[in-house]
Design an enzyme around this catalytic site. Structure first.
Site, short mmCIF file in Angstrom:
data_model
loop_
_atom_site.label_atom_id
_atom_site.label_comp_id
_atom_site.label_asym_id
_atom_site.label_seq_id
_atom_site.Cartn_x
_atom_site.Cartn_y
_atom_site.Cartn_z
N LYS A 123 15.69 27.05 -54.07
CA LYS A 123 14.38 27.46 -53.54
C LYS A 123 14.42 27.46 -52.02
CE LYS A 123 10.33 25.50 -52.44
NZ LYS A 123 9.88 26.49 -51.47
N GLY B 134 10.51 14.33 -48.96
CA GLY B 134 11.67 13.68 -49.58
C GLY B 134 11.26 12.49 -50.44
N GLU C 191 18.31 15.04 -47.32
CA GLU C 191 18.58 15.20 -45.87
C GLU C 191 17.22 15.34 -45.20
OE1 GLU C 191 21.54 15.13 -44.52
OE2 GLU C 191 22.81 15.31 -46.28
N CYS D 81 16.82 18.97 -37.07
CA CYS D 81 16.62 17.61 -37.59
C CYS D 81 17.29 16.56 -36.71
CB CYS D 81 17.14 17.51 -39.01
SG CYS D 81 18.83 18.09 -39.17
N GLU E 8 8.48 12.30 -35.75
CA GLU E 8 9.21 13.56 -35.51
C GLU E 8 8.21 14.66 -35.14
OE1 GLU E 8 10.88 15.65 -38.95
OE2 GLU E 8 12.75 15.83 -37.84
P1 NAD Z 1 9.19 20.40 -45.81
O1 NAD Z 1 9.51 19.06 -46.34
O2 NAD Z 1 7.78 20.76 -45.58
O3 NAD Z 1 9.75 21.54 -46.81
C1 NAD Z 1 11.10 21.62 -47.18
C2 NAD Z 1 11.20 22.32 -48.52
O4 NAD Z 1 10.56 21.51 -49.49
C3 NAD Z 1 10.50 23.69 -48.57
O5 NAD Z 1 11.27 24.57 -49.36
C4 NAD Z 1 9.20 23.35 -49.26
O6 NAD Z 1 8.65 24.44 -49.95
C5 NAD Z 1 9.63 22.27 -50.23
N1 NAD Z 1 8.56 21.37 -50.68
C6 NAD Z 1 7.41 21.07 -50.05
N2 NAD Z 1 6.66 20.24 -50.81
C7 NAD Z 1 7.36 20.00 -51.93
C8 NAD Z 1 7.13 19.22 -53.10
N3 NAD Z 1 6.00 18.52 -53.25
N4 NAD Z 1 8.08 19.19 -54.07
C9 NAD Z 1 9.23 19.88 -53.91
N5 NAD Z 1 9.50 20.67 -52.85
C10 NAD Z 1 8.58 20.72 -51.86
O7 NAD Z 1 10.08 20.58 -44.52
P2 NAD Z 1 10.09 21.80 -43.50
O8 NAD Z 1 8.85 21.73 -42.67
O9 NAD Z 1 10.39 23.07 -44.23
O10 NAD Z 1 11.37 21.45 -42.61
C11 NAD Z 1 11.34 20.61 -41.52
C12 NAD Z 1 11.89 19.24 -41.88
O11 NAD Z 1 13.21 19.36 -42.41
C13 NAD Z 1 12.01 18.33 -40.67
O12 NAD Z 1 11.51 17.06 -40.97
C14 NAD Z 1 13.52 18.27 -40.43
O13 NAD Z 1 13.94 17.10 -39.77
C15 NAD Z 1 14.04 18.36 -41.82
N6 NAD Z 1 15.44 18.79 -41.83
C16 NAD Z 1 16.41 17.86 -42.08
C17 NAD Z 1 17.77 18.22 -42.03
C18 NAD Z 1 18.85 17.21 -42.27
O14 NAD Z 1 19.98 17.63 -42.43
N7 NAD Z 1 18.57 15.93 -42.28
C19 NAD Z 1 18.10 19.55 -41.74
C20 NAD Z 1 17.09 20.47 -41.51
C21 NAD Z 1 15.76 20.08 -41.55
#
Ligand code: NAD
Length: 497
Positions: free
Chosen positions: A181, A239, A256, A290, A391
């Protein structure tokens, strides 16, 4: 301008080897963050669509069309995918810039990295693995690695292509089938990637893509009993939700998550090098990285000089549309995210911080319809402030001062996160001493940000569980089986009658 293929103009999902619209016919607009214009519409999947993808993936796994073929055969598909990524590199680069907003230069690196990641896992999967043990005769004990089964892969919007590949390449290399997804904000290059999967003839049902809202489609992937593992990259709050959801069916989880990473600058560092990398550490990707070095910690004897030079250079960063050749920093990904970042800048000031530069949305020079924020520096900050602890995920950095090594380490480790960290010093022993004390999974000495497909990526503390990339990233997608073979086939005689 790139000529978009049909399925990229109106993005469909890829389920069981076919391009599908959402069962309910819903779509979601996808925006160009530099202009605020709609660039395409993506199918808005539902629970029913997610289930169709999960069942397709399960059927393909059980049929053995992927898990039972040789590692060499799987590797040959991965190599073909890498070649196709290279062939479409220009198109992918431009699509990534259009959808995510990042400058073409950054998008180009991501595309090259994506091809390299597929090649890396194509090579790795053919390496020897497993173990044998010398146990008591007449037994032979051994360990083999097997695919986990159906893997649910959920990714964010900041590296739409690369984050997808970091999961898909090792998951497929290990023999799993996948339900993937993308972020609802950035489904364009992932769609192109699935077009490539179709082009190289990946057996149907092996790789499935379903789009839609996280709490709907993502939640279904994390909760469905036919999904054996969920590998997630995104925010720490999401997460935690995924981990709780996955617990009901005892899925393996790999997470992650977010970060608030320290970049420690000692007085004995090469000054211009430290300033340069510190700028790169926070403003690359407009701070939507991130591992961004979003907390700069500077030894007090050079603090004022450092802030002055850093601000001078931050003000000169060329902000603009990613497809403009002079652009060094692009927009934020969405209007909603822009508002979140601006809110944090305001909050910081209310908490008592001072804006040393930037602090505003950019609304001139033709950028008014995009989601642009000035490179921002906040000083006069205290460790307990929310702008230091949370963050922000934008071009906003806090610069703090420290008096000695001990205090630097204490401040550096003083958040719930533990993703990355950098140390700048010309004292080699001190550099290693300090990174060894950092409670972070990814560290650099006299550098910031470079990462390699060969090396594990992931966080300590609330920055995640598990690792992407390298051998560790492959192991995430493997089960370990113990096999004990009796070489003397005769009754054991434990019971007398
Ligand atoms: P997000 O958590 O809002 O969304 C990430 C994904 O999760 C999207 O595809 C979203 O649709 C899905 N999602 C949202 N709610 C969900 C749920 N209840 N159940 C299952 N899936 C769900 O994050 P974002 O705003 O898209 O990305 C930014 C974040 O990602 C930042 O916190 C960043 O630090 C993190 N990030 C971490 C890494 C790493 O390697 N540690 C890399 C890139 C980004």
């Amino acid at each position: 301008m790139v000529e978009l293929k049909n399925s990229v103009i109106n993005l469909k999902m890829y389920i069981n080897g076919e391009w599908k619209e959402a069962k309910g016919g819903e779509t979601r607009p996808v925006y160009n963050p530099a202009t605020g214009e709609v660039i395409t519409y993506a199918s808005e999947g539902s629970v029913a669509d997610a289930r169709a993808a999960i069942f397709a993936s399960r059927n393909a796994f059980e049929a053995g069309v992927w898990s039972d073929i040789s590692a060499q055969e799987r590797a040959s598909y991965l190599l073909k995918i890498a070649d196709k990524i290279d062939e479409y590199a220009d198109e992918l680069t431009q699509l990534e810039t259009m959808d995510n907003g990042k400058p073409l230069r950054e998008a180009g690196f991501d595309v090259a990295d994506a091809a390299s990641c597929f090649r890396y896992y194509a090579g790795l999967i053919r390496n020897p693995d497993g173990q044998t043990y010398h146990v008591a005769d007449p037994m032979q004990a051994m360990v083999v690695r097997e695919p986990i089964g159906v893997c649910g892969l959920i990714v964010p919007w900041n590296y739409p292509l690369l984050m997808s590949v970091w999961k898909i390449a090792p998951a497929l290399a290990a023999g799993n089938t996948i339900v993937f997804k993308p972020s609802e904000l950035t489904p364009v290059t992932p769609t192109k990637l699935f077009e490539i999967f179709e082009e190289v003839g990946l057996p149907k049902g092996v790789a499935n893509m379903v789009m839609g809202a996280g709490p709907v489609v993502g939640h279904e992937i994390a909760s469905h009993p036919e999904v054996d593992m969920v590998s997630f990259t995104g925010g720490t709050k999401t997460g935690k939700h995924i981990m709780k959801t996955a617990a009901d069916t005892m899925k393996k989880v790999s997470l992650e998550l977010g970060g608030k990473s320290p970049n420690i600058i000692f007085a004995d560092a090469d000054f211009e090098t430290a300033v340069d990398y510190a700028l790169f550490g926070i403003y690359a990707g407009s701070g939507q990285v991130c591992s961004a070095g979003s907390r700069i910690l500077v030894e007090e004897s050079i603090y004022d000089k450092f802030v002055e030079r850093f601000v001078e250079r931050a003000k000169n960063i060329q902000v603009g549309p990613g497809d403009h050749p002079k652009t060094e920093m692009g927009p934020l990904v969405s209007k909603q995210h822009l508002e979140k970042v601006l809110h944090y800048i305001e909050l910081g000031q209310k908490e008592g911080a001072t804006v040393a530069c930037g602090g505003n949305r950019i609304v001139d020079n033709g950028l008014e319809n995009g989601y642009f924020v000035q490179p921002t520096v906040l000083v006069d900050v205290k460790q307990e402030m929310r702008i230091v602890q949370e963050e922000i995920f934008g071009p906003v950095v806090v610069i703090q001062r420290f008096k000695d090594e001990e205090e630097a380490i204490k401040l550096a480790n003083g958040t719930v996160y533990g993703l990355a960290g950098g140390v700048f010093t010309n004292d080699g022993a001190k550099g290693l001493r300090v990174v060894k004390k950092l409670r972070s999974g990814i560290t650099w000495v006299n550098s910031y940000h470079p990462t390699y497909n060969e090396a594990p990526w992931g966080g300590y503390k609330q920055s995640g569980i598990g690792r992407s990339l390298g051998t560790f990233g492959l192991e995430e997608f493997q089960e370990i089986k113990q096999i004990n073979v009796n070489l003397q086939v005769e009754p054991i005689g434990w019971f007398s009658n």
